[in-house]
Design a protein around this motif. Structure first.
Motif, mmCIF file in Angstrom:
data_model
loop_
_atom_site.group_PDB
_atom_site.id
_atom_site.type_symbol
_atom_site.label_atom_id
_atom_site.label_comp_id
_atom_site.label_asym_id
_atom_site.label_seq_id
_atom_site.Cartn_x
_atom_site.Cartn_y
_atom_site.Cartn_z
ATOM 1 N N MET A 73 0.842 -1.194 0.000
ATOM 2 C CA MET A 73 0.000 0.000 0.000
ATOM 3 C C MET A 73 0.877 1.242 0.000
ATOM 4 S SD MET A 73 -2.860 1.162 2.817
ATOM 5 C CE MET A 73 -4.056 -0.028 2.294
ATOM 6 N N GLU A 74 0.562 2.185 -0.891
ATOM 7 C CA GLU A 74 1.292 3.443 -0.951
ATOM 8 C C GLU A 74 0.796 4.376 0.143
ATOM 9 O OE1 GLU A 74 0.828 5.109 -4.835
ATOM 10 O OE2 GLU A 74 2.055 3.565 -5.776
ATOM 11 N N LEU A 75 1.698 4.758 1.032
ATOM 12 C CA LEU A 75 1.361 5.652 2.142
ATOM 13 C C LEU A 75 2.400 6.759 2.273
ATOM 14 C CD1 LEU A 75 0.246 3.005 4.788
ATOM 15 C CD2 LEU A 75 -1.200 4.512 3.420
ATOM 16 N N PRO A 76 2.570 7.581 1.233
ATOM 17 C CA PRO A 76 3.558 8.650 1.335
ATOM 18 C C PRO A 76 3.168 9.656 2.408
ATOM 19 C CG PRO A 76 2.196 8.961 -0.603
ATOM 20 C CD PRO A 76 1.830 7.632 -0.023
ATOM 21 N N GLU A 77 4.159 10.091 3.154
ATOM 22 C CA GLU A 77 3.991 11.094 4.202
ATOM 23 C C GLU A 77 3.037 10.671 5.319
ATOM 24 O OE1 GLU A 77 3.119 14.901 2.477
ATOM 25 O OE2 GLU A 77 4.891 14.858 1.215
ATOM 26 N N VAL A 132 -10.676 -9.291 2.660
ATOM 27 C CA VAL A 132 -11.035 -10.602 3.207
ATOM 28 C C VAL A 132 -9.902 -11.566 2.907
ATOM 29 C CG1 VAL A 132 -12.686 -12.500 3.113
ATOM 30 C CG2 VAL A 132 -13.489 -10.143 2.935
ATOM 31 N N LEU A 133 -9.462 -12.275 3.940
ATOM 32 C CA LEU A 133 -8.360 -13.221 3.806
ATOM 33 C C LEU A 133 -8.890 -14.603 3.447
ATOM 34 C CD1 LEU A 133 -6.375 -12.200 7.010
ATOM 35 C CD2 LEU A 133 -5.956 -11.461 4.651
ATOM 36 N N SER A 134 -8.172 -15.308 2.623
ATOM 37 C CA SER A 134 -8.569 -16.671 2.285
ATOM 38 C C SER A 134 -8.242 -17.590 3.452
ATOM 39 C CB SER A 134 -7.854 -17.146 1.020
ATOM 40 O OG SER A 134 -6.483 -17.335 1.280
ATOM 41 N N ALA A 135 -8.859 -18.747 3.461
ATOM 42 C CA ALA A 135 -8.647 -19.706 4.546
ATOM 43 C C ALA A 135 -7.216 -20.218 4.559
ATOM 44 C CB ALA A 135 -9.627 -20.871 4.406
ATOM 45 N N SER A 136 -6.490 -20.088 3.446
ATOM 46 C CA SER A 136 -5.129 -20.612 3.371
ATOM 47 C C SER A 136 -4.109 -19.732 4.099
ATOM 48 C CB SER A 136 -4.709 -20.788 1.913
ATOM 49 O OG SER A 136 -4.629 -19.528 1.275
ATOM 50 N N VAL A 137 -4.511 -18.527 4.524
ATOM 51 C CA VAL A 137 -3.588 -17.612 5.198
ATOM 52 C C VAL A 137 -3.501 -17.949 6.681
ATOM 53 C CG1 VAL A 137 -3.262 -15.207 5.909
ATOM 54 C CG2 VAL A 137 -3.897 -15.731 3.557
ATOM 55 N N ASP A 138 -2.283 -18.040 7.193
ATOM 56 C CA ASP A 138 -2.050 -18.277 8.617
ATOM 57 C C ASP A 138 -2.045 -16.916 9.317
ATOM 58 O OD1 ASP A 138 -1.213 -18.937 11.158
ATOM 59 O OD2 ASP A 138 0.398 -20.255 10.475
ATOM 60 N N GLN A 139 -3.116 -16.599 10.015
ATOM 61 C CA GLN A 139 -3.269 -15.282 10.633
ATOM 62 C C GLN A 139 -2.271 -15.033 11.759
ATOM 63 O OE1 GLN A 139 -7.299 -14.333 11.660
ATOM 64 N NE2 GLN A 139 -8.100 -15.090 9.714
ATOM 65 N N GLU A 140 -1.618 -16.060 12.229
ATOM 66 C CA GLU A 140 -0.629 -15.902 13.293
ATOM 67 C C GLU A 140 0.753 -15.543 12.727
ATOM 68 O OE1 GLU A 140 -1.547 -15.962 16.504
ATOM 69 O OE2 GLU A 140 -3.580 -16.280 15.730
ATOM 70 N N LYS A 141 0.932 -15.691 11.435
ATOM 71 C CA LYS A 141 2.239 -15.437 10.819
ATOM 72 C C LYS A 141 2.116 -14.290 9.828
ATOM 73 C CE LYS A 141 3.826 -20.135 11.460
ATOM 74 N NZ LYS A 141 4.287 -21.358 10.804
ATOM 75 N N VAL A 142 2.081 -13.081 10.355
ATOM 76 C CA VAL A 142 1.954 -11.876 9.548
ATOM 77 C C VAL A 142 3.139 -10.965 9.861
ATOM 78 C CG1 VAL A 142 0.515 -9.878 9.023
ATOM 79 C CG2 VAL A 142 -0.563 -12.046 9.612
ATOM 80 N N ARG A 143 3.774 -10.451 8.801
ATOM 81 C CA ARG A 143 4.874 -9.501 8.969
ATOM 82 C C ARG A 143 4.501 -8.220 8.237
ATOM 83 N NH1 ARG A 143 7.693 -13.623 6.415
ATOM 84 N NH2 ARG A 143 8.290 -12.135 4.795
ATOM 85 N N ALA A 144 4.924 -7.095 8.781
ATOM 86 C CA ALA A 144 4.661 -5.810 8.125
ATOM 87 C C ALA A 144 5.898 -4.932 8.234
ATOM 88 C CB ALA A 144 3.463 -5.125 8.768
ATOM 89 N N THR A 145 6.211 -4.258 7.126
ATOM 90 C CA THR A 145 7.298 -3.293 7.095
ATOM 91 C C THR A 145 6.797 -2.049 6.368
ATOM 92 O OG1 THR A 145 8.159 -4.200 5.020
ATOM 93 C CG2 THR A 145 9.122 -5.046 7.065
ATOM 94 N N CYS A 146 7.418 -0.924 6.673
ATOM 95 C CA CYS A 146 7.087 0.315 5.977
ATOM 96 C C CYS A 146 8.403 0.962 5.574
ATOM 97 C CB CYS A 146 6.271 1.245 6.872
ATOM 98 S SG CYS A 146 5.508 2.595 5.967
ATOM 99 N N ASN A 147 8.608 1.094 4.259
ATOM 100 C CA ASN A 147 9.865 1.606 3.751
ATOM 101 C C ASN A 147 9.590 2.550 2.590
ATOM 102 O OD1 ASN A 147 12.570 1.996 3.263
ATOM 103 N ND2 ASN A 147 12.891 0.008 2.303
ATOM 104 N N LEU A 159 3.842 0.542 2.589
ATOM 105 C CA LEU A 159 3.578 -0.466 3.621
ATOM 106 C C LEU A 159 3.506 -1.815 2.932
ATOM 107 C CD1 LEU A 159 2.693 -1.257 6.542
ATOM 108 C CD2 LEU A 159 0.344 -0.929 5.751
ATOM 109 N N LYS A 160 4.245 -2.782 3.430
ATOM 110 C CA LYS A 160 4.240 -4.135 2.867
ATOM 111 C C LYS A 160 3.818 -5.107 3.961
ATOM 112 C CE LYS A 160 7.158 -7.527 0.527
ATOM 113 N NZ LYS A 160 8.520 -7.819 0.029
ATOM 114 N N VAL A 161 2.700 -5.784 3.726
ATOM 115 C CA VAL A 161 2.183 -6.776 4.667
ATOM 116 C C VAL A 161 2.331 -8.142 4.013
ATOM 117 C CG1 VAL A 161 0.201 -7.528 6.022
ATOM 118 C CG2 VAL A 161 0.513 -5.091 5.526
#
Length: 147
Positions: free
Chosen positions: A57-61, A108-123, A127-129
């Motif tokens: 996601m683009e989140l400038p400023e 909406v997340l698909s059932a194949s996504v492990d909701q306990e294993k989420v990483r996020a960075t902002c550079n 924003l990258k999830v």
């Protein structure tokens, strides 16, 4: 400072686009996605491979402290605010076209996504999830025992 003669047709078109977004929130979301609460919607790319789903996601400023990222049920929610900081004494705005204020996007997340294993960075304003997929395991043979 150069004096620019405004194009009245361009100004009219920009005003029409703003009015469309204001009065028809379903058009503002793009791609059939309704506009949720908020003034603007940051652009998003979503892609996946065998191991993960990635949301960019683009989140400038937008400061990291102004971003709220969470999962409710099976929905990833990203919300926050881009603030317009004006110093009236130093800057005289001639035009403000970029959107400021709150935003909220949900996916909406698909059932194949492990909701306990989420990483996020902002550079650099992006924003990258990264949502890892559940290990489905490899197929295995099951032996049948005799009674």
């Amino acid at each position: 400072m150069a004096i620019v003669n405004p194009d009245p047709m361009l100004e009219l078109k920009l005003m029409q686009e703003k009015m469309d977004r204001l009065f028809d929130p379903n058009r503002a979301g793009g791609y059939g996605e309704p506009l949720e609460s908020g003034v603007w919607q940051p652009a998003v790319d979503i892609y996946e491979d065998d191991r993960e789903v990635v949301v960019k996601m683009e989140l400038p400023e937008v400061e990291q402290k102004d971003i709220d990222l969470h999962i409710e049920g099976n929905t990833l929610i990203i919300q926050g605010e881009r603030k317009l900081e004006r110093e009236e004494k130093k800057q005289n705005y001639h035009r403000i076209e970029r959107c400021y204020g709150t935003f909220r996007r949900s996916f909406v997340l698909s059932a194949s996504v492990d909701q306990e294993k989420v990483r996020a960075t902002c550079n650099q304003g992006v924003l990258k999830v990264v949502l890892l997929k559940k290990n489905r395991g490899e197929a295995r043979q099951i032996d049948i025992e005799a009674d």
